[in-house]
Design a protein around this motif. Structure first.
Motif, PDB file in Angstrom:
ATOM      1  N   LEU A   1     -34.837  75.215 141.071  1.00 16.45           N
ATOM      2  CA  LEU A   1     -35.864  74.525 140.295  1.00 16.45           C
ATOM      3  C   LEU A   1     -37.171  75.293 140.276  1.00 16.45           C
ATOM      4  O   LEU A   1     -38.074  74.958 139.528  1.00 16.45           O
ATOM      5  CB  LEU A   1     -36.121  73.127 140.894  1.00 16.45           C
ATOM      6  N   ARG A   2     -37.259  76.351 141.106  1.00 14.14           N
ATOM      7  CA  ARG A   2     -38.490  77.118 141.165  1.00 14.14           C
ATOM      8  C   ARG A   2     -38.357  78.367 140.322  1.00 14.14           C
ATOM      9  O   ARG A   2     -37.301  78.965 140.231  1.00 14.14           O
ATOM     10  CB  ARG A   2     -38.814  77.500 142.615  1.00 14.14           C
ATOM     11  N   SER A   3     -39.452  78.786 139.677  1.00 13.89           N
ATOM     12  CA  SER A   3     -39.450  80.004 138.881  1.00 13.89           C
ATOM     13  C   SER A   3     -39.845  81.179 139.755  1.00 13.89           C
ATOM     14  O   SER A   3     -40.726  81.050 140.601  1.00 13.89           O
ATOM     15  CB  SER A   3     -40.444  79.872 137.722  1.00 13.89           C
ATOM     16  N   PRO A   4     -39.239  82.368 139.563  1.00  8.58           N
ATOM     17  CA  PRO A   4     -39.532  83.497 140.441  1.00  8.58           C
ATOM     18  C   PRO A   4     -40.913  84.090 140.250  1.00  8.58           C
ATOM     19  O   PRO A   4     -41.443  84.733 141.141  1.00  8.58           O
ATOM     20  CB  PRO A   4     -38.439  84.511 140.070  1.00  8.58           C
ATOM     21  N   ALA A   5     -41.511  83.912 139.065  1.00  8.71           N
ATOM     22  CA  ALA A   5     -42.821  84.518 138.816  1.00  8.71           C
ATOM     23  C   ALA A   5     -43.770  83.458 138.287  1.00  8.71           C
ATOM     24  O   ALA A   5     -43.409  82.661 137.428  1.00  8.71           O
ATOM     25  CB  ALA A   5     -42.694  85.659 137.813  1.00  8.71           C
ATOM     26  N   HIS A   6     -45.020  83.473 138.770  1.00  6.83           N
ATOM     27  CA  HIS A   6     -45.989  82.454 138.373  1.00  6.83           C
ATOM     28  C   HIS A   6     -47.356  83.082 138.121  1.00  6.83           C
ATOM     29  O   HIS A   6     -47.790  83.968 138.839  1.00  6.83           O
ATOM     30  CB  HIS A   6     -46.134  81.380 139.457  1.00  6.83           C
ATOM     31  N   ALA A   7     -48.024  82.605 137.069  1.00  7.30           N
ATOM     32  CA  ALA A   7     -49.413  82.980 136.858  1.00  7.30           C
ATOM     33  C   ALA A   7     -50.286  82.231 137.861  1.00  7.30           C
ATOM     34  O   ALA A   7     -51.282  82.735 138.329  1.00  7.30           O
ATOM     35  CB  ALA A   7     -49.833  82.641 135.435  1.00  7.30           C
ATOM     36  N   GLU A   8     -49.918  81.032 138.163  1.00  5.01           N
ATOM     37  CA  GLU A   8     -50.539  80.211 139.187  1.00  5.01           C
ATOM     38  C   GLU A   8     -49.466  79.229 139.622  1.00  5.01           C
ATOM     39  O   GLU A   8     -48.422  79.143 138.952  1.00  5.01           O
ATOM     40  CB  GLU A   8     -51.782  79.493 138.637  1.00  5.01           C
ATOM     41  N   PRO A   9     -49.650  78.506 140.704  1.00  6.01           N
ATOM     42  CA  PRO A   9     -48.569  77.643 141.193  1.00  6.01           C
ATOM     43  C   PRO A   9     -48.002  76.726 140.120  1.00  6.01           C
ATOM     44  O   PRO A   9     -48.730  75.949 139.504  1.00  6.01           O
ATOM     45  CB  PRO A   9     -49.255  76.851 142.320  1.00  6.01           C
TER      46      PRO A   9
ATOM     47  N   VAL B   1     -46.812  77.551 137.179  1.00  9.61           N
ATOM     48  CA  VAL B   1     -46.921  78.030 135.797  1.00  9.61           C
ATOM     49  C   VAL B   1     -46.139  79.330 135.653  1.00  9.61           C
ATOM     50  O   VAL B   1     -46.520  80.344 136.233  1.00  9.61           O
ATOM     51  CB  VAL B   1     -48.396  78.268 135.402  1.00  9.61           C
ATOM     52  N   PRO B   2     -45.046  79.331 134.904  1.00 14.55           N
ATOM     53  CA  PRO B   2     -44.232  80.548 134.782  1.00 14.55           C
ATOM     54  C   PRO B   2     -44.880  81.596 133.895  1.00 14.55           C
ATOM     55  O   PRO B   2     -45.618  81.285 132.972  1.00 14.55           O
ATOM     56  CB  PRO B   2     -42.929  80.035 134.153  1.00 14.55           C
ATOM     57  N   VAL B   3     -44.610  82.856 134.179  1.00  9.62           N
ATOM     58  CA  VAL B   3     -45.070  83.969 133.364  1.00  9.62           C
ATOM     59  C   VAL B   3     -43.981  84.312 132.352  1.00  9.62           C
ATOM     60  O   VAL B   3     -42.827  84.503 132.740  1.00  9.62           O
ATOM     61  CB  VAL B   3     -45.369  85.202 134.240  1.00  9.62           C
ATOM     62  N   PRO B   4     -44.303  84.390 131.061  1.00  5.08           N
ATOM     63  CA  PRO B   4     -43.264  84.732 130.076  1.00  5.08           C
ATOM     64  C   PRO B   4     -42.654  86.101 130.379  1.00  5.08           C
ATOM     65  O   PRO B   4     -43.381  87.077 130.529  1.00  5.08           O
ATOM     66  CB  PRO B   4     -44.032  84.758 128.744  1.00  5.08           C
ATOM     67  N   PRO B   5     -41.343  86.202 130.502  1.00  6.50           N
ATOM     68  CA  PRO B   5     -40.701  87.488 130.817  1.00  6.50           C
ATOM     69  C   PRO B   5     -40.643  88.398 129.589  1.00  6.50           C
ATOM     70  O   PRO B   5     -39.622  88.481 128.903  1.00  6.50           O
ATOM     71  CB  PRO B   5     -39.310  87.070 131.300  1.00  6.50           C
ATOM     72  N   GLY B   6     -41.739  89.080 129.300  1.00  2.87           N
ATOM     73  CA  GLY B   6     -41.817  89.909 128.099  1.00  2.87           C
ATOM     74  C   GLY B   6     -40.823  91.045 128.063  1.00  2.87           C
ATOM     75  O   GLY B   6     -40.458  91.525 126.983  1.00  2.87           O
ATOM     76  N   GLU B   7     -40.363  91.485 129.238  1.00  3.54           N
ATOM     77  CA  GLU B   7     -39.425  92.607 129.259  1.00  3.54           C
ATOM     78  C   GLU B   7     -38.063  92.232 128.681  1.00  3.54           C
ATOM     79  O   GLU B   7     -37.231  93.114 128.413  1.00  3.54           O
ATOM     80  CB  GLU B   7     -39.255  93.133 130.689  1.00  3.54           C
ATOM     81  N   LEU B   8     -37.820  90.946 128.469  1.00  3.29           N
ATOM     82  CA  LEU B   8     -36.560  90.514 127.890  1.00  3.29           C
ATOM     83  C   LEU B   8     -36.556  90.617 126.362  1.00  3.29           C
ATOM     84  O   LEU B   8     -35.515  90.447 125.730  1.00  3.29           O
ATOM     85  CB  LEU B   8     -36.250  89.071 128.300  1.00  3.29           C
ATOM     86  N   ILE B   9     -37.717  90.876 125.762  1.00  2.00           N
ATOM     87  CA  ILE B   9     -37.816  90.988 124.310  1.00  2.00           C
ATOM     88  C   ILE B   9     -37.628  92.448 123.909  1.00  2.00           C
ATOM     89  O   ILE B   9     -38.317  93.328 124.425  1.00  2.00           O
ATOM     90  CB  ILE B   9     -39.179  90.479 123.803  1.00  2.00           C
ATOM     91  N   THR B  10     -36.709  92.705 122.997  1.00  2.00           N
ATOM     92  CA  THR B  10     -36.497  94.069 122.535  1.00  2.00           C
ATOM     93  C   THR B  10     -37.652  94.510 121.638  1.00  2.00           C
ATOM     94  O   THR B  10     -38.405  93.684 121.104  1.00  2.00           O
ATOM     95  CB  THR B  10     -35.181  94.176 121.757  1.00  2.00           C
ATOM     96  N   ASP B  11     -37.781  95.824 121.446  1.00  2.00           N
ATOM     97  CA  ASP B  11     -38.878  96.382 120.652  1.00  2.00           C
ATOM     98  C   ASP B  11     -38.330  97.573 119.861  1.00  2.00           C
ATOM     99  O   ASP B  11     -38.683  98.714 120.095  1.00  2.00           O
ATOM    100  CB  ASP B  11     -40.024  96.802 121.580  1.00  2.00           C
ATOM    101  N   THR B  12     -37.443  97.271 118.917  1.00  2.00           N
ATOM    102  CA  THR B  12     -36.757  98.320 118.169  1.00  2.00           C
ATOM    103  C   THR B  12     -37.085  98.300 116.678  1.00  2.00           C
ATOM    104  O   THR B  12     -36.442  98.994 115.895  1.00  2.00           O
ATOM    105  CB  THR B  12     -35.231  98.164 118.338  1.00  2.00           C
TER     106      THR B  12
END
Length: 276
Positions: free
Chosen positions: A27-35, A37-48
């Motif tokens: 239930l917990r997110s691995p990355a947070h901007a603050e307790p 609040v999840p950080v959007p995983p931008g590396e999952l978006i392709t850039d082609t």
């Protein structure tokens, strides 16, 4: 056998605690901007540069470039002209971040074949002129209000492109810009002098259309047929959390029952065995 039971009686508490941690961890997110609040995983978006580019996509790329062209010099003026240490820090942070965002925007523009401007538009030049002519607290007010109003206008535009674009390069830029703009609005508001009453109000909500209602109705109907949720049932997130709590409670009850059984077994008098 008695020693084994005693050992298990002392171990079931830690075992239940470990079980609870395992169940609750997803239930917990691995990355947070603050307790919380999840950080959007931008590396999952392709850039082609894959996907159609619309006029709205091109307009966003141009507007992100324009934002940097006037907010970078505005931030530099804030560092030079303001007497308020907080305003100077806000100006530096926003200017430095716009240098990064501007670089990301120009890289995307080259990939997309979009020509971007090299100077602010007329409105932005007028705002910079206001700041050059102002001093002290008047400068602080103009700087904060002009930037907060500008960020408030582009914020929903970014969200629209992020949710609708067919092009993955534009999609990634929109997500990056969204994070920058949200940060800048927060920084500006931390000054404590934003005139929120002067900001435009949100338009009235549009009535729900049949297209928007139909999927929800179908989802509820299929759920009822499968013995699922009824009207007024808890949402999916609440169901998952309730399941975790239910499993934990069941495990706790099982541990308590096991302890009672082992304790009773120790207190019960042993039967004598007679050998014939």
């Amino acid at each position: 056998m008695g020693r084994v039971l005693v050992r298990w009686r002392h171990l079931w508490g830690p075992v239940l605690m470990a079980l609870a941690m395992v169940l609750l961890d997803p239930l917990r997110s691995p990355a947070h901007a603050e307790p919380g609040v999840p950080v959007p995983p931008g590396e999952l978006i392709t850039d082609t540069n894959d996907g159609e580019i619309t006029a709205a996509d091109k307009d966003l790329v141009v507007k992100v470039r324009l934002a940097g062209l006037w907010e970078i010099p505005a931030g530099q003026m804030a560092q030079e002209k303001s007497r308020n240490p907080r305003i100077r820090q806000i100006g530096k942070s926003i200017a430095d971040q716009h240098v990064v965002l501007d670089r990301l925007d120009r890289v995307a523009a080259r990939k997309l074949g979009i020509k971007v401007p090299d100077k602010p538009n007329a409105d932005q030049q007028g705002w910079l002129g206001e700041m050059r002519d102002a001093e002290g607290e008047e400068f602080d007010r103009i700087y904060i209000d002009r930037l907060r109003a500008a960020h408030g206008k582009i914020f929903p535009a970014i969200a629209t492109i992020r949710s609708s674009t067919r092009n993955d390069t534009v999609r990634k830029l929109a997500q990056q810009a969204n994070q920058f703009v949200a940060t800048h609005m927060t920084l500006l508001e931390s000054s404590g002098i934003v005139d929120f009453q002067a900001l435009p109000t949100a338009p009235p909500p549009a009535p729900a259309t049949s297209a928007a209602v139909e999927p929800a109705a179908l989802s509820q109907a299929s759920g009822n047929q499968a013995g699922g949720t009824q009207a007024g049932a808890a949402p999916a997130g609440g169901t998952n959390q309730g399941l975790v709590i239910g499993v934990f409670a069941a495990a706790l009850a099982a541990g308590a029952f096991f302890t009672w059984r082992t304790t009773s077994a120790r207190r019960r008098p042993r039967r004598r065995r007679y050998h014939y």
